[in-house]
Scaffold this motif. Structure first.
Motif, PDB file in Angstrom:
ATOM      1  N   ALA A  57      14.590   0.821  20.427  1.00 18.45           N
ATOM      2  CA  ALA A  57      14.839   1.323  19.078  1.00 18.45           C
ATOM      3  C   ALA A  57      14.879   2.852  19.074  1.00 18.45           C
ATOM      4  CB  ALA A  57      13.764   0.829  18.114  1.00 18.45           C
ATOM      5  N   VAL A  58      15.598   3.401  18.111  1.00 16.97           N
ATOM      6  CA  VAL A  58      15.638   4.857  17.959  1.00 16.97           C
ATOM      7  C   VAL A  58      14.270   5.384  17.570  1.00 16.97           C
ATOM      8  CG1 VAL A  58      16.619   6.733  16.583  1.00 16.97           C
ATOM      9  CG2 VAL A  58      18.081   4.872  17.377  1.00 16.97           C
ATOM     10  N   ARG A  59      13.619   4.714  16.632  1.00 20.26           N
ATOM     11  CA  ARG A  59      12.272   5.089  16.214  1.00 20.26           C
ATOM     12  C   ARG A  59      11.528   3.840  15.756  1.00 20.26           C
ATOM     13  NH1 ARG A  59      15.734   7.050  12.598  1.00 20.26           N
ATOM     14  NH2 ARG A  59      15.699   9.060  13.609  1.00 20.26           N
ATOM     15  N   VAL A  60      10.234   3.849  15.991  1.00 17.91           N
ATOM     16  CA  VAL A  60       9.354   2.762  15.565  1.00 17.91           C
ATOM     17  C   VAL A  60       8.172   3.405  14.839  1.00 17.91           C
ATOM     18  CG1 VAL A  60       7.990   0.765  16.244  1.00 17.91           C
ATOM     19  CG2 VAL A  60      10.032   1.369  17.550  1.00 17.91           C
ATOM     20  N   LEU A  61       7.992   3.047  13.581  1.00 19.63           N
ATOM     21  CA  LEU A  61       6.943   3.616  12.748  1.00 19.63           C
ATOM     22  C   LEU A  61       5.921   2.553  12.391  1.00 19.63           C
ATOM     23  CD1 LEU A  61       9.211   5.661  10.288  1.00 19.63           C
ATOM     24  CD2 LEU A  61       8.079   6.498  12.356  1.00 19.63           C
ATOM     25  N   ALA A  62       4.667   2.955  12.309  1.00 16.64           N
ATOM     26  CA  ALA A  62       3.583   2.047  11.926  1.00 16.64           C
ATOM     27  C   ALA A  62       2.882   2.638  10.714  1.00 16.64           C
ATOM     28  CB  ALA A  62       2.603   1.863  13.078  1.00 16.64           C
ATOM     29  N   PHE A  63       3.177   2.090   9.539  1.00 17.45           N
ATOM     30  CA  PHE A  63       2.548   2.537   8.296  1.00 17.45           C
ATOM     31  C   PHE A  63       1.413   1.588   7.949  1.00 17.45           C
ATOM     32  CE2 PHE A  63       6.332   4.989   6.262  1.00 17.45           C
ATOM     33  CZ  PHE A  63       6.232   5.929   7.277  1.00 17.45           C
ATOM     34  N   MET A  64       0.284   2.163   7.539  1.00 20.09           N
ATOM     35  CA  MET A  64      -0.887   1.369   7.189  1.00 20.09           C
ATOM     36  C   MET A  64      -1.358   1.768   5.796  1.00 20.09           C
ATOM     37  SD  MET A  64      -2.859   1.437  10.870  1.00 20.09           S
ATOM     38  CE  MET A  64      -1.880   1.228  12.381  1.00 20.09           C
ATOM     39  N   PRO A  65      -1.752   0.791   4.958  1.00 22.15           N
ATOM     40  CA  PRO A  65      -2.153   1.115   3.574  1.00 22.15           C
ATOM     41  C   PRO A  65      -3.429   1.933   3.537  1.00 22.15           C
ATOM     42  CG  PRO A  65      -2.595  -1.184   4.079  1.00 22.15           C
ATOM     43  CD  PRO A  65      -1.821  -0.648   5.237  1.00 22.15           C
ATOM     44  N   ALA A  66      -3.555   2.746   2.494  1.00 22.29           N
ATOM     45  CA  ALA A  66      -4.686   3.658   2.374  1.00 22.29           C
ATOM     46  C   ALA A  66      -6.014   2.925   2.308  1.00 22.29           C
ATOM     47  CB  ALA A  66      -4.496   4.543   1.150  1.00 22.29           C
ATOM     48  N   GLU A  67      -6.040   1.737   1.671  1.00 20.48           N
ATOM     49  CA  GLU A  67      -7.296   0.989   1.541  1.00 20.48           C
ATOM     50  C   GLU A  67      -7.795   0.449   2.873  1.00 20.48           C
ATOM     51  OE1 GLU A  67      -4.539   0.336  -0.009  1.00 20.48           O
ATOM     52  OE2 GLU A  67      -4.841   0.703  -2.165  1.00 20.48           O
ATOM     53  N   GLN A  68      -6.901   0.310   3.830  1.00 18.47           N
ATOM     54  CA  GLN A  68      -7.246  -0.301   5.110  1.00 18.47           C
ATOM     55  C   GLN A  68      -7.724   0.735   6.119  1.00 18.47           C
ATOM     56  OE1 GLN A  68      -4.308  -3.052   7.154  1.00 18.47           O
ATOM     57  NE2 GLN A  68      -4.189  -1.308   8.550  1.00 18.47           N
ATOM     58  N   GLY A  69      -7.099   1.887   6.125  1.00 20.62           N
ATOM     59  CA  GLY A  69      -7.376   2.883   7.144  1.00 20.62           C
ATOM     60  C   GLY A  69      -6.262   2.894   8.190  1.00 20.62           C
ATOM     61  N   VAL A  70      -6.317   3.840   9.070  1.00 21.71           N
ATOM     62  CA  VAL A  70      -5.246   4.009  10.050  1.00 21.71           C
ATOM     63  C   VAL A  70      -5.839   4.303  11.418  1.00 21.71           C
ATOM     64  CG1 VAL A  70      -5.019   6.494   9.616  1.00 21.71           C
ATOM     65  CG2 VAL A  70      -3.040   5.202  10.483  1.00 21.71           C
ATOM     66  N   VAL A  71      -5.136   3.864  12.441  1.00 20.71           N
ATOM     67  CA  VAL A  71      -5.487   4.196  13.823  1.00 20.71           C
ATOM     68  C   VAL A  71      -4.293   4.883  14.463  1.00 20.71           C
ATOM     69  CG1 VAL A  71      -7.139   2.318  14.108  1.00 20.71           C
ATOM     70  CG2 VAL A  71      -4.733   1.919  14.632  1.00 20.71           C
ATOM     71  N   ASN A  72      -4.575   5.674  15.467  1.00 22.92           N
ATOM     72  CA  ASN A  72      -3.507   6.355  16.180  1.00 22.92           C
ATOM     73  C   ASN A  72      -2.708   5.350  17.016  1.00 22.92           C
ATOM     74  OD1 ASN A  72      -2.058   8.701  17.156  1.00 22.92           O
ATOM     75  ND2 ASN A  72      -3.123   8.369  19.101  1.00 22.92           N
ATOM     76  N   TRP A  73      -1.391   5.410  16.869  1.00 22.16           N
ATOM     77  CA  TRP A  73      -0.513   4.525  17.647  1.00 22.16           C
ATOM     78  C   TRP A  73       0.796   5.235  17.919  1.00 22.16           C
ATOM     79  CZ3 TRP A  73       4.382   2.462  17.180  1.00 22.16           C
ATOM     80  CH2 TRP A  73       4.703   1.430  18.067  1.00 22.16           C
ATOM     81  N   PRO A  74       1.331   5.120  19.133  1.00 24.23           N
ATOM     82  CA  PRO A  74       0.773   4.464  20.335  1.00 24.23           C
ATOM     83  C   PRO A  74      -0.338   5.300  20.964  1.00 24.23           C
ATOM     84  CG  PRO A  74       2.859   5.502  20.841  1.00 24.23           C
ATOM     85  CD  PRO A  74       2.676   5.676  19.369  1.00 24.23           C
ATOM     86  N   SER A  75      -0.969   4.735  21.959  1.00 24.41           N
ATOM     87  CA  SER A  75      -2.115   5.410  22.569  1.00 24.41           C
ATOM     88  C   SER A  75      -1.709   6.624  23.378  1.00 24.41           C
ATOM     89  CB  SER A  75      -2.878   4.423  23.463  1.00 24.41           C
ATOM     90  OG  SER A  75      -2.014   3.865  24.460  1.00 24.41           O
ATOM     91  N   SER A  76      -0.448   6.698  23.793  1.00 26.89           N
ATOM     92  CA  SER A  76       0.041   7.840  24.554  1.00 26.89           C
ATOM     93  C   SER A  76       1.309   8.389  23.898  1.00 26.89           C
ATOM     94  CB  SER A  76       0.349   7.437  26.004  1.00 26.89           C
ATOM     95  OG  SER A  76       1.349   6.434  26.041  1.00 26.89           O
ATOM     96  N   GLY A  77       1.519   9.675  24.037  1.00 31.75           N
ATOM     97  CA  GLY A  77       2.703  10.288  23.447  1.00 31.75           C
ATOM     98  C   GLY A  77       2.462  10.679  22.002  1.00 31.75           C
ATOM     99  N   HIS A  78       3.539  10.977  21.309  1.00 30.02           N
ATOM    100  CA  HIS A  78       3.451  11.384  19.915  1.00 30.02           C
ATOM    101  C   HIS A  78       3.027  10.203  19.042  1.00 30.02           C
ATOM    102  CE1 HIS A  78       5.208  15.271  20.792  1.00 30.02           C
ATOM    103  NE2 HIS A  78       6.210  14.681  21.420  1.00 30.02           N
ATOM    104  N   SER A  79       2.197  10.502  18.045  1.00 30.75           N
ATOM    105  CA  SER A  79       1.732   9.452  17.140  1.00 30.75           C
ATOM    106  C   SER A  79       2.865   9.030  16.204  1.00 30.75           C
ATOM    107  CB  SER A  79       0.534   9.946  16.323  1.00 30.75           C
ATOM    108  OG  SER A  79       0.124   8.957  15.408  1.00 30.75           O
ATOM    109  N   ALA A  80       2.981   7.711  15.986  1.00 31.33           N
ATOM    110  CA  ALA A  80       3.991   7.161  15.080  1.00 31.33           C
ATOM    111  C   ALA A  80       3.355   6.383  13.938  1.00 31.33           C
ATOM    112  CB  ALA A  80       4.951   6.258  15.855  1.00 31.33           C
ATOM    113  N   SER A  81       2.057   6.553  13.734  1.00 26.03           N
ATOM    114  CA  SER A  81       1.349   5.841  12.659  1.00 26.03           C
ATOM    115  C   SER A  81       1.011   6.814  11.541  1.00 26.03           C
ATOM    116  CB  SER A  81       0.078   5.183  13.193  1.00 26.03           C
ATOM    117  OG  SER A  81      -0.801   6.158  13.731  1.00 26.03           O
ATOM    118  N   ALA A  82       0.884   6.272  10.329  1.00 28.77           N
ATOM    119  CA  ALA A  82       0.588   7.106   9.167  1.00 28.77           C
ATOM    120  C   ALA A  82      -0.121   6.273   8.113  1.00 28.77           C
ATOM    121  CB  ALA A  82       1.867   7.712   8.603  1.00 28.77           C
TER     122      ALA A  82
END
Length: 266
Positions: A57-82
């Protein structure tokens, strides 16, 4: 109440979570088999199912709801989670080709608003894959896994919800026929139980998986816009004289007034 991201991560690091990731991930990959050049969004806690798309894929994003919390993803390279608000994602219109919702629809307080926001960011003809706990399955009745939290769905409820938010369901699947117990024998036999349950279409699967496409029109929004454009009308109950109006003249000696119907210009 939304699950905490720490609990979700702990579940998928366990042997039972690995079984769930493998069985659900197989169907996710079958439905989104070729995503070369696409933009992919995972919402909820979809990171266990997003890694297979990173190489194509050109880009893969991982969005997580504010009530749940967020973790850094992927573990290596630039973060794609928010960390985002489900109804206000920081994405422009028609910017995502594929969306995967896991641990989100059954937990969010406003599922229609979430799906409406996914509709907004999807490209014309974009596709969505929703994984939700099945109301008739054992996984939704035991709260030792993330699938036992929130609002489970029946097939009819999920179909109606998708249609109300202007998605056209195109494919249905089920997964997690094995019971959600952490016994080693059940975990080792999960693949065999999954194969038997899927081939015989047995009832009691743990999750429903629906694939749908974005409809290219929004009749509800058009109707509301047309209503706002209509001018307002105020009722008027007082009649107005048109043409002639009676004029009063005094008759001498009569002690009273009589009407004199003389034309009056208007």
């Amino acid at each position: 109440m939304p699950l905490d991201v720490v609990d979700l991560r702990s579940f998928y690091n366990s042997p039972l979570g690995e079984v769930a990731r493998r069985l659900i991930g197989k169907i996710v990959r079958e439905r989104f088999s070729n995503c070369t050049g696409y933009s992919i969004l995972g919402f909820g806690y979809a990171t266990p199912y997003l890694g297979i798309f990173r190489d194509e894929a050109v880009r893969v994003l991982a969005f997580m709801p504010a009530e749940q919390g967020v973790v850094n993803w992927p573990s290596s390279g630039h973060s794609a989670s928010a960390l985002v608000e489900p109804a206000m994602m920081p994405l422009p219109d028609a910017s995502i080709d594929r969306a995967i919702l896991v641990h989100s629809l059954e937990i969010t307080e406003h599922p229609r608003e979430l799906l409406a926001e996914i509709w907004r960011v999807l490209t014309p003809g974009g596709r969505i894959l929703v994984v939700a706990p099945s109301r008739s399955g054992l996984w939704a009745r035991i709260d030792t896994t993330p699938f036992g939290h929130g609002q489970p769905y029946s097939l009819g409820q999920l179909r109606d919800l998708m249609r109300q938010t202007l998605f056209s369901p195109t494919h249905w699947d089920e997964a997690l026929y094995a019971p959600p117990f952490r016994r080693r024998t059940l975990i080792h036999s999960a693949a065999m139980l999954e194969q038997v349950g899927a081939s015989l279409s047995l009832p009691g699967a743990g999750v429903l998986i629906v694939e749908a496409t974005k409809q290219l029109y929004r009749p509800v929004g058009v109707r509301k816009a047309a209503q706002r454009a209509l001018p307002g009308f105020e009722p008027r109950f007082a009649p107005e004289a048109i043409g002639v109006a009676p004029a009063l003249r005094v008759v001498k000696g009569a002690g009273r007034q009589t009407p004199n119907f003389a034309p009056v210009s208007v």
